[in-house]
Motif scaffolding. Structure first.
Motif, PDB file in Angstrom:
ATOM      1  N   GLY A 158       0.813  -1.214   0.000  1.00 51.35           N
ATOM      2  CA  GLY A 158       0.000   0.000   0.000  1.00 51.35           C
ATOM      3  C   GLY A 158       0.840   1.254   0.000  1.00 51.35           C
ATOM      4  O   GLY A 158       0.581   2.212  -0.750  1.00 51.35           O
ATOM      5  N   VAL A 159       1.918   1.262   0.808  1.00 52.56           N
ATOM      6  CA  VAL A 159       2.788   2.432   0.864  1.00 52.56           C
ATOM      7  C   VAL A 159       3.498   2.641  -0.466  1.00 52.56           C
ATOM      8  O   VAL A 159       3.610   3.754  -0.979  1.00 52.56           O
ATOM      9  CB  VAL A 159       3.802   2.272   2.018  1.00 52.56           C
ATOM     10  CG1 VAL A 159       4.869   3.364   1.930  1.00 52.56           C
ATOM     11  CG2 VAL A 159       3.090   2.351   3.358  1.00 52.56           C
ATOM     12  N   ASP A 160       3.980   1.534  -1.047  1.00 55.14           N
ATOM     13  CA  ASP A 160       4.656   1.660  -2.335  1.00 55.14           C
ATOM     14  C   ASP A 160       3.705   2.130  -3.425  1.00 55.14           C
ATOM     15  O   ASP A 160       4.095   2.858  -4.337  1.00 55.14           O
ATOM     16  CB  ASP A 160       5.283   0.331  -2.730  1.00 55.14           C
ATOM     17  CG  ASP A 160       6.532   0.021  -1.900  1.00 55.14           C
ATOM     18  OD1 ASP A 160       7.024   0.949  -1.236  1.00 55.14           O
ATOM     19  OD2 ASP A 160       6.996  -1.129  -1.925  1.00 55.14           O
TER      20      ASP A 160
ATOM     21  N   ALA B 243       2.052   6.555  -6.998  1.00 51.84           N
ATOM     22  CA  ALA B 243       1.118   7.590  -7.440  1.00 51.84           C
ATOM     23  C   ALA B 243       1.743   8.976  -7.326  1.00 51.84           C
ATOM     24  O   ALA B 243       1.579   9.839  -8.199  1.00 51.84           O
ATOM     25  CB  ALA B 243      -0.170   7.512  -6.615  1.00 51.84           C
ATOM     26  N   VAL B 244       2.477   9.183  -6.212  1.00 48.98           N
ATOM     27  CA  VAL B 244       3.157  10.470  -6.040  1.00 48.98           C
ATOM     28  C   VAL B 244       4.196  10.673  -7.138  1.00 48.98           C
ATOM     29  O   VAL B 244       4.353  11.767  -7.687  1.00 48.98           O
ATOM     30  CB  VAL B 244       3.804  10.542  -4.644  1.00 48.98           C
ATOM     31  CG1 VAL B 244       4.683  11.792  -4.534  1.00 48.98           C
ATOM     32  CG2 VAL B 244       2.738  10.556  -3.569  1.00 48.98           C
TER      33      VAL B 244
ATOM     34  N   LEU C 122       3.860  16.771 -13.441  1.00 52.50           N
ATOM     35  CA  LEU C 122       4.073  18.190 -13.163  1.00 52.50           C
ATOM     36  C   LEU C 122       5.427  18.693 -13.676  1.00 52.50           C
ATOM     37  O   LEU C 122       5.683  19.902 -13.692  1.00 52.50           O
ATOM     38  CB  LEU C 122       3.988  18.448 -11.648  1.00 52.50           C
ATOM     39  CG  LEU C 122       2.607  18.244 -11.025  1.00 52.50           C
ATOM     40  CD1 LEU C 122       2.697  18.432  -9.523  1.00 52.50           C
ATOM     41  CD2 LEU C 122       1.596  19.208 -11.626  1.00 52.50           C
ATOM     42  N   ALA C 123       6.314  17.796 -14.072  1.00 52.90           N
ATOM     43  CA  ALA C 123       7.623  18.203 -14.579  1.00 52.90           C
ATOM     44  C   ALA C 123       7.472  18.930 -15.916  1.00 52.90           C
ATOM     45  O   ALA C 123       6.615  18.583 -16.747  1.00 52.90           O
ATOM     46  CB  ALA C 123       8.526  16.988 -14.739  1.00 52.90           C
TER      47      ALA C 123
ATOM     48  N   PRO D 297       8.739  18.603  -9.503  1.00 52.65           N
ATOM     49  CA  PRO D 297       8.846  19.441  -8.291  1.00 52.65           C
ATOM     50  C   PRO D 297       9.400  18.689  -7.091  1.00 52.65           C
ATOM     51  O   PRO D 297      10.112  19.258  -6.272  1.00 52.65           O
ATOM     52  CB  PRO D 297       7.405  19.895  -8.054  1.00 52.65           C
ATOM     53  CG  PRO D 297       6.717  19.741  -9.363  1.00 52.65           C
ATOM     54  CD  PRO D 297       7.375  18.600 -10.051  1.00 52.65           C
ATOM     55  N   LEU D 298       9.023  17.396  -6.931  1.00 52.68           N
ATOM     56  CA  LEU D 298       9.518  16.601  -5.816  1.00 52.68           C
ATOM     57  C   LEU D 298      10.858  15.928  -6.119  1.00 52.68           C
ATOM     58  O   LEU D 298      11.417  15.267  -5.245  1.00 52.68           O
ATOM     59  CB  LEU D 298       8.476  15.543  -5.436  1.00 52.68           C
ATOM     60  CG  LEU D 298       7.093  16.088  -5.046  1.00 52.68           C
ATOM     61  CD1 LEU D 298       6.126  14.940  -4.767  1.00 52.68           C
ATOM     62  CD2 LEU D 298       7.212  16.975  -3.815  1.00 52.68           C
ATOM     63  N   ARG D 299      11.310  16.039  -7.348  1.00 48.36           N
ATOM     64  CA  ARG D 299      12.601  15.506  -7.796  1.00 48.36           C
ATOM     65  C   ARG D 299      12.699  13.991  -7.629  1.00 48.36           C
ATOM     66  O   ARG D 299      13.765  13.436  -7.397  1.00 48.36           O
ATOM     67  CB  ARG D 299      13.746  16.205  -7.052  1.00 48.36           C
ATOM     68  CG  ARG D 299      13.698  17.719  -7.166  1.00 48.36           C
ATOM     69  CD  ARG D 299      14.847  18.395  -6.502  1.00 48.36           C
ATOM     70  NE  ARG D 299      16.100  18.154  -7.221  1.00 48.36           N
ATOM     71  CZ  ARG D 299      17.268  18.661  -6.833  1.00 48.36           C
ATOM     72  NH1 ARG D 299      17.334  19.407  -5.725  1.00 48.36           N
ATOM     73  NH2 ARG D 299      18.362  18.406  -7.522  1.00 48.36           N
ATOM     74  N   LEU D 300      11.546  13.326  -7.763  1.00 46.26           N
ATOM     75  CA  LEU D 300      11.519  11.864  -7.718  1.00 46.26           C
ATOM     76  C   LEU D 300      11.621  11.262  -9.117  1.00 46.26           C
ATOM     77  O   LEU D 300      12.228  10.199  -9.307  1.00 46.26           O
ATOM     78  CB  LEU D 300      10.235  11.370  -7.042  1.00 46.26           C
ATOM     79  CG  LEU D 300      10.046  11.774  -5.578  1.00 46.26           C
ATOM     80  CD1 LEU D 300       8.683  11.318  -5.091  1.00 46.26           C
ATOM     81  CD2 LEU D 300      11.152  11.175  -4.720  1.00 46.26           C
ATOM     82  N   VAL D 301      11.011  11.927 -10.089  1.00 43.03           N
ATOM     83  CA  VAL D 301      10.983  11.452 -11.472  1.00 43.03           C
ATOM     84  C   VAL D 301      11.303  12.640 -12.377  1.00 43.03           C
ATOM     85  O   VAL D 301      10.991  13.791 -12.048  1.00 43.03           O
ATOM     86  CB  VAL D 301       9.609  10.847 -11.825  1.00 43.03           C
ATOM     87  CG1 VAL D 301       9.606  10.321 -13.264  1.00 43.03           C
ATOM     88  CG2 VAL D 301       9.251   9.725 -10.872  1.00 43.03           C
TER      89      VAL D 301
END
Length: 436
Positions: free
Chosen positions: A33-35, A40-41, A48-49, A140-144
């Motif tokens: 569930g957390v993953d 999704a995030v 948003l990139a 914005p979150l610099r994850l992807v």
């Protein structure tokens, strides 16, 4: 194209470890569930990139760089969005340009610009056309990050180094001193073309006295001379297999290019016209003789991208092209390698075509390592065979030089670094003696 940054797997591992350490049941379901939420995030972050196509990128290339010289490439990025952009770029720079880095990381402020640069030190001549830059813009979150290719056409020309530039300036200045009536260290005269009359000085030769002018002026008057101008020098550059060999870890063709540039600079600065014919099996480049300020640039531009072709050079065809284009008597300088077998089959049969009406100089670079082998004192069988081969090679070279001189050619056979100066000296002797 979505590309995860290093932060995404680190965040996934950290959250999974936290869930496993907490007393939740079943633990594996909580991890999934957390993953899922993290995924999704990450997708939201990617959406948003800013798209790479919306980012303005420019590249400043140096245009012309000498071989083993240094130059800079500058990338400039404009940010059209209202937030800071974190991005990476990778450029399509050839390995032989030896860039300090082909990549850059930039933080571009909102509605602002940022730049990065790298240094080039090319190790190979030629024309390089980098055409693409890859951009990776983080969310914005610099994850992807979003990744895309941008077309940025450009051109970098790597010219052969003009190592003999200082030697060329010395000979130009020396020749100009001779032209105004002074004497060189060797005591040669100042040419054979009449320049002007002036009063006799103690340093003048008696044979320079103009007796008619002396009688009119009632004081000793001498004639001054200068080297002839508007002569034609045609440089025939062999780019065939013989010029692919290396001397001091530099191709023979590159040694010849340095001599071509020096002779072009000296001849044009002294009022003569210099041109180029580069050939192998066919004529690769032709530069018409000229003495304008940009003639050296024209000659260099015509030959900088030449690489030796592993084919037998057609001297007869090159001489025929030269005779068709340049009918006026000229100094023909042939840059080649003095290999006896190759010369017997190519240059020697073709040389009478031009030696009758033109003054021919054959220029070649001599391998000092072969000379060292011939002079060595071997201590084993391999060294003895190597010395025997070197002695035989030098004997063949001397026979080739003798045959060329027997056909009326002047031969300049010099070690690396001395070919260009000795060839310029031979050209200046031709001018001083009026042989053209």
């Amino acid at each position: 194209m979505p590309v995860p940054t290093w932060r995404l797997p680190v965040a996934a591992a950290a959250l999974s470890l936290v869930v496993l350490l907490l007393p939740l049941h079943p633990a594996w379901l909580s991890v999934v569930g957390v993953d899922g939420v993290l995924l999704a995030v990450a997708v939201t972050d990617w959406l948003l990139a800013v798209r790479p196509a919306a980012v303005s990128v420019t590249r400043e290339l140096p245009g012309i760089v000498p071989l083993n010289g240094r130059a800079e490439v500058v990338w400039r990025v404009d940010n059209p969005s209202p937030r800071q952009l974190n991005l990476r770029l990778a450029d399509e720079l050839a390995p032989s340009l030896r860039a300090a880095s082909r990549r850059a990381r930039l933080a571009v402020p909102s509605d602002g610009r940022a730049s990065a640069r790298t240094e080039l030190q090319p190790s190979r001549r030629g024309r390089f056309i980098p055409s693409e830059v890859v951009l990776r813009v983080e969310g914005p979150l610099r994850l992807v990050a979003r990744q895309g290719r941008r077309e940025l056409q450009g051109s970098i020309r790597v010219y052969p180094p003009f190592r003999s530039r200082d030697e060329a300036e010395l000979r130009i200045n020396k020749a100009r001193i001779l032209e105004i009536g002074l004497r060189s260290a060797q005591g040669r005269g100042g040419g054979t073309e009449f320049d002007s009359l002036r009063d006799y000085s103690v340093d003048d030769e008696f044979r320079r006295i103009d007796w008619a002018a002396t009688a009119r002026a009632a004081r000793p008057i001498v004639r001054t001379y200068r080297a002839e101008r508007n002569q034609t020098v045609v440089l025939l550059l062999d780019a065939g297999r013989l010029m692919a060999g290396r001397v001091d870890d530099v191709a023979r063709l590159d040694h010849a290019m340095d001599a071509v540039m020096m002779l072009t600079a000296v001849a044009t600065r002294l009022g003569d016209r210099a041109g180029l014919v580069a050939f192998d099996q066919r004529v690769r480049a032709v530069v018409s003789p000229g003495h304008s300020r940009d003639q050296l640039s024209r000659v260099t531009e015509a030959m900088y991208a030449l690489e030796p072709e592993l084919v037998e050079s057609d001297y007869r065809g090159a001489f025929a092209e030269t005779l068709a284009r340049f009918r006026r008597r000229a100094l023909l300088v042939v840059f080649t390698e003095l290999s006896e077998q190759a010369m017997a089959e190519t240059l020697l049969p073709a040389l009478p075509l031009v030696a009758r009406d033109h003054l021919v100089v054959v220029a070649s670079v001599r391998d000092p390592e072969v000379v060292r082998w011939a002079r060595s004192s071997p201590t084993d069988g391999g060294g003895a065979y190597r010395k025997a081969a070197a002695v035989a090679g030098l004997d063949e070279r001397r026979r080739t030089v003798a045959r060329l001189r027997g056909l009326g050619a002047t031969v300049v056979d010099a070690p690396p670094g001395r070919l260009a100066p000795q060839l310029a000296d031979a050209y200046l002797r031709v001018k001083a003696t009026g042989r053209l």
